[in-house]
Design an enzyme around this catalytic site. Structure first.
Site, PDB file in Angstrom:
ATOM      1  CE  LYS A 167      -4.278  -1.170   2.324  1.00 33.77           C
ATOM      2  NZ  LYS A 167      -5.057  -0.867   3.550  1.00 33.77           N
ATOM      3  NE  ARG A 192     -11.454  12.078   2.133  1.00 32.50           N
ATOM      4  CZ  ARG A 192     -12.227  11.044   1.831  1.00 32.50           C
ATOM      5  NH1 ARG A 192     -13.539  11.167   1.926  1.00 32.50           N
ATOM      6  NH2 ARG A 192     -11.722   9.892   1.461  1.00 32.50           N
ATOM      7  CG  ASN A 205     -10.996   8.345   4.592  1.00 33.42           C
ATOM      8  OD1 ASN A 205      -9.874   8.324   4.078  1.00 33.42           O
ATOM      9  ND2 ASN A 205     -11.876   7.385   4.381  1.00 33.42           N
ATOM     10  CD  GLU A 215      -8.081   5.327   4.226  1.00 26.76           C
ATOM     11  OE1 GLU A 215      -7.152   6.152   4.085  1.00 26.76           O
ATOM     12  OE2 GLU A 215      -8.960   5.147   3.364  1.00 26.76           O
ATOM     13  CD  GLU A 249      -3.118  -2.627   5.957  1.00 32.73           C
ATOM     14  OE1 GLU A 249      -3.185  -1.538   6.500  1.00 32.73           O
ATOM     15  OE2 GLU A 249      -4.042  -3.096   5.258  1.00 32.73           O
ATOM     16  CE  LYS A 250      -2.575 -13.410   7.568  1.00 32.24           C
ATOM     17  NZ  LYS A 250      -1.643 -14.176   6.716  1.00 32.24           N
ATOM     18  CE  LYS A 285     -15.418   3.440   1.703  1.00 24.54           C
ATOM     19  NZ  LYS A 285     -15.110   4.631   2.519  1.00 24.54           N
ATOM     20  N   GLY A 296      -8.626   6.874  -2.425  1.00 23.99           N
ATOM     21  CA  GLY A 296      -9.529   6.654  -3.550  1.00 23.99           C
ATOM     22  C   GLY A 296      -9.356   5.278  -4.186  1.00 23.99           C
TER      23      GLY A 296
HETATM   24  P1  ADP Z   1     -14.958   7.926   0.445  1.00 23.78           P
HETATM   25  O1  ADP Z   1     -14.848   6.874   1.448  1.00 23.78           O
HETATM   26  O2  ADP Z   1     -15.440   9.234   0.965  1.00 23.78           O
HETATM   27  O3  ADP Z   1     -15.601   7.506  -0.813  1.00 23.78           O
HETATM   28  P2  ADP Z   1     -12.637   7.913  -1.167  1.00 23.78           P
HETATM   29  O4  ADP Z   1     -11.274   7.597  -0.671  1.00 23.78           O
HETATM   30  O5  ADP Z   1     -13.306   6.971  -2.068  1.00 23.78           O
HETATM   31  O6  ADP Z   1     -13.479   8.213   0.116  1.00 23.78           O
HETATM   32  O7  ADP Z   1     -12.564   9.336  -1.849  1.00 23.78           O
HETATM   33  C1  ADP Z   1     -13.659  10.199  -1.956  1.00 23.78           C
HETATM   34  C2  ADP Z   1     -13.667  10.811  -3.312  1.00 23.78           C
HETATM   35  O8  ADP Z   1     -12.536  11.629  -3.408  1.00 23.78           O
HETATM   36  C3  ADP Z   1     -13.594   9.802  -4.409  1.00 23.78           C
HETATM   37  O9  ADP Z   1     -14.875   9.532  -4.913  1.00 23.78           O
HETATM   38  C4  ADP Z   1     -12.739  10.501  -5.423  1.00 23.78           C
HETATM   39  O10 ADP Z   1     -13.551  11.296  -6.243  1.00 23.78           O
HETATM   40  C5  ADP Z   1     -11.933  11.453  -4.633  1.00 23.78           C
HETATM   41  N1  ADP Z   1     -10.547  11.051  -4.418  1.00 23.78           N
HETATM   42  C6  ADP Z   1     -10.038  10.428  -3.367  1.00 23.78           C
HETATM   43  N2  ADP Z   1      -8.721  10.289  -3.478  1.00 23.78           N
HETATM   44  C7  ADP Z   1      -8.385  10.847  -4.639  1.00 23.78           C
HETATM   45  C8  ADP Z   1      -7.175  11.037  -5.330  1.00 23.78           C
HETATM   46  N3  ADP Z   1      -6.020  10.626  -4.832  1.00 23.78           N
HETATM   47  N4  ADP Z   1      -7.208  11.649  -6.514  1.00 23.78           N
HETATM   48  C9  ADP Z   1      -8.368  12.087  -7.028  1.00 23.78           C
HETATM   49  N5  ADP Z   1      -9.547  11.946  -6.426  1.00 23.78           N
HETATM   50  C10 ADP Z   1      -9.549  11.331  -5.245  1.00 23.78           C
HETATM   51  P1  ADP Z   2      -7.983   3.970   0.324  1.00 21.55           P
HETATM   52  O1  ADP Z   2      -7.106   4.953   1.046  1.00 21.55           O
HETATM   53  O2  ADP Z   2      -7.695   3.902  -1.118  1.00 21.55           O
HETATM   54  O3  ADP Z   2      -9.423   4.150   0.675  1.00 21.55           O
HETATM   55  P2  ADP Z   2      -7.945   1.675   2.138  1.00 21.55           P
HETATM   56  O4  ADP Z   2      -6.729   1.333   2.920  1.00 21.55           O
HETATM   57  O5  ADP Z   2      -9.049   2.346   2.853  1.00 21.55           O
HETATM   58  O6  ADP Z   2      -7.499   2.549   0.872  1.00 21.55           O
HETATM   59  O7  ADP Z   2      -8.482   0.368   1.437  1.00 21.55           O
HETATM   60  C1  ADP Z   2      -9.465   0.420   0.446  1.00 21.55           C
HETATM   61  C2  ADP Z   2     -10.131  -0.935   0.308  1.00 21.55           C
HETATM   62  O8  ADP Z   2      -9.168  -1.931  -0.047  1.00 21.55           O
HETATM   63  C3  ADP Z   2     -10.774  -1.471   1.569  1.00 21.55           C
HETATM   64  O9  ADP Z   2     -12.095  -0.976   1.744  1.00 21.55           O
HETATM   65  C4  ADP Z   2     -10.766  -2.960   1.295  1.00 21.55           C
HETATM   66  O10 ADP Z   2     -11.777  -3.345   0.413  1.00 21.55           O
HETATM   67  C5  ADP Z   2      -9.438  -3.150   0.601  1.00 21.55           C
HETATM   68  N1  ADP Z   2      -8.353  -3.458   1.560  1.00 21.55           N
HETATM   69  C6  ADP Z   2      -7.504  -2.561   2.108  1.00 21.55           C
HETATM   70  N2  ADP Z   2      -6.627  -3.166   2.928  1.00 21.55           N
HETATM   71  C7  ADP Z   2      -6.911  -4.483   2.911  1.00 21.55           C
HETATM   72  C8  ADP Z   2      -6.361  -5.642   3.544  1.00 21.55           C
HETATM   73  N3  ADP Z   2      -5.308  -5.577   4.363  1.00 21.55           N
HETATM   74  N4  ADP Z   2      -6.931  -6.852   3.275  1.00 21.55           N
HETATM   75  C9  ADP Z   2      -7.991  -6.952   2.446  1.00 21.55           C
HETATM   76  N5  ADP Z   2      -8.549  -5.901   1.818  1.00 21.55           N
HETATM   77  C10 ADP Z   2      -8.028  -4.675   2.033  1.00 21.55           C
HETATM   78 MG    MG Z   3     -10.290   3.975   2.540  1.00 21.74          MG
END
Ligand code: ADP
Ligand code: ADP
Ligand code: MG
Length: 457
Positions: free
Chosen positions: A158, A293, A291, A289, A200-201, A237, A164
């Protein structure tokens, strides 16, 4: 000092959502827009609007000097960053404050600490919150191999700065890890300006459950219960619920309490989300993690609690202490949100920007449509494809799914392809109805052809 003039440094549906909250509090609004967004709904709804640059986000919505100068020139005393764009950028938060304005979110130091996924893991561990087994900090390729040996394959590589759903890769064995790690580093460097990686595992078939929190910035925090966000495609999502169904009471309480403990430990200010993976078979949860915001899916929490989270953010940013106590926050009924994107779900979700030829939005009890559409609106091709979110609230989960299906059948967005057929098919699916799914469920379901042209017709 309560906020008088708010600058909205975002676009789309969240800009509209922020304007509505500001208006409800009597706050004047100034909307940022790019040259491609002059016709967007938020520009029409705000008291004023200011162009912050050309269409490409890097030159407008992501351009810190331009956004800060526009806010300052407009006489704003606060800036709301929405989600995405600069929402989790500590340099932006600092620049806003250095210019003498309020950043509607946590302090820049908190964004630095909790927005960096590695630093956040450490903070979680220190607060006694369980984390996914993995590396202790950022790692080199060599360290990755030894950590993976310890925790066992498959592992997830990661990006510390990822978001996103981007910057994540899975390695099944040492050879794959050795091959993917340098690639992941180069990609993270290019995408996030930070090549830092951690390991991460892989938790097998987990559910994604997250807890909404609110903090006052001085060590007090409350939770607003949890959301279930396991229906994902490409780790993004697509369908969210509140509360999480079938979660044992004790687990739910532990997840919510751990989220509050972590928020309090970092003196969190404003609205934030603690994300967990939940292994239902083992009844174990792991922090992934935070967020720092407002999130896309915040409305499901608003529906079950009756709170206006964006208004709360504005009040806290204006210097109020927590507007609610924990025992005032109650959870009633069941809410579902689906993300409606301008994409063709039958064509690999190809983006489908275009003109909104007609628009008919169902209204009724328990319905809410957060969007930025109007008839004749030309959707620009430069940004995220989210058009809006249909949100329903009903006494039970079954009733909420039924209401979502009925509502989506009545929603008409002419001239565009949208992800509505996907959501109708999901609402009719026995697995979804039984709550028998996890984060790795939707993609194979799509690959198996569960969504057909008949659904889309
Ligand atoms: P949430 O859990 O609120 O959906 P996301 O991590 O999916 O959080 O991000 C929310 C929105 O922000 C996404 O739908 C995407 O449009 C935007 N986003 C998040 N990270 C990025 C990124 N690194 N670059 C561009 N857009 C991003
Ligand atoms: P982002 O910052 O892009 O939102 P997250 O760390 O929140 O990244 O992970 C996004 C998604 O990826 C999680 O909702 C899950 O579906 C998958 N994921 C993340 N980490 C793991 C893990 N260690 N094992 C399995 N699935 C994972
Ligand atoms: Mg996330």
């Amino acid at each position: 000092m309560a906020i008088e003039t708010l600058f909205i440094a975002n676009r789309g549906e969240i800009a509209v959502r922020i304007i509505r909250a500001a208006q409800s509090l009597g706050i004047k609004t100034v909307q940022a827009y790019s040259e491609a967004d002059a016709e967007m709904l938020a520009v029409r709804l705000a008291d004023e609007a200011v162009c912050v640059g050309p269409a490409p986000a890097a030159k407008s919505y992501l351009n810190i000097p331009s956004v800060v100068a526009a806010a300052k020139d407009a006489g704003a005393d606060a800036v709301h960053p929405g989600y995405g764009f600069l929402a989790e950028n500590a340099d932006f938060a600092r620049a806003v404050e250095d210019a003498g304005m309020i950043f509607v979110g946590p302090k820049a130091e908190t964004i630095e600490r909790m927005g960096d996924k590695v630093a956040a893991r450490i903070a979680a561990k220190e607060a006694g919150v369980p984390t996914v087994p993995g590396s202790d900090g950022r790692i080199t390729a060599d360290e990755a191999l030894s950590v993976a040996e310890e925790i066992g394959y498959p592992v997830m590589i990661k990006a510390a700065a990822g978001g996103g759903g981007r910057g994540i890769r899975i390695a099944q064995d040492a050879a794959e890890l050795a091959r993917l790690a340098p690639q992941a580093r180069a990609e993270a460097e290019a995408a996030f300006g930070d090549g830092g990686l951690y390991l991460e595992k892989v938790i097998v078939n987990p559910r994604h459950i997250e807890v909404q929190i609110l903090g006052d910035g001085t060590g007090a925090a409350v939770h607003c219960y949890e959301r279930e966000c396991s229906l994902q495609r490409r780790r993004q999502k697509v369908w969210e619920e509140a509360p999480a169904f079938g979660l044992p009471d004790a687990t739910r309480e532990a997840m919510c309490n751990a989220a509050v403990a972590l928020a309090e430990a970092v003196n969190y200010r404003g609205a934030g989300t603690i994300e967990y993976l939940y292994d239902a078979a083992a009844d174990e949860f792991y922090f992934i993690e935070m967020n720092t915001r407002i999130q896309v899916e915040h409305p499901v929490t608003e529906m079950i609690t009756g709170l206006d989270l964006v208004a709360m953010m504005l009040r806290i940013a204006g210097g109020e202490t927590l507007p609610v106590t924990q025992d005032q926050i109650t959870c009633t009924g069941h809410a579902i949100e689906v993300r409606l994107n301008a994409e063709d779900p039958l064509m690999q979700f190809m983006p489908f920007p275009g003109n909104v030829a007609s628009l008919s939005i169902p209204e009724g009890e328990g319905l809410r449509f957060d969007h930025f559409l109007y008839e004749g609106y030309q959707i620009p091709p430069f940004y995220d494809s989210l058009l809006g979110k249909m949100i329903v609230h009903a006494p039970t989960r079954e009733a909420a799914i039924d209401l979502m299906a009925e509502t989506l059948k009545d929603l008409e967005i002419g001239g565009l392809k949208t992800t509505t057929p996907l959501h109708l098919a999901l609402a009719a699916d026995p697995g979804v109805r039984a709550g028998d799914f996890h984060t790795q469920w939707l993609e194979p379901w799509l690959d198996a052809g569960n969504l057909t042209a008949t659904d889309a017709a």
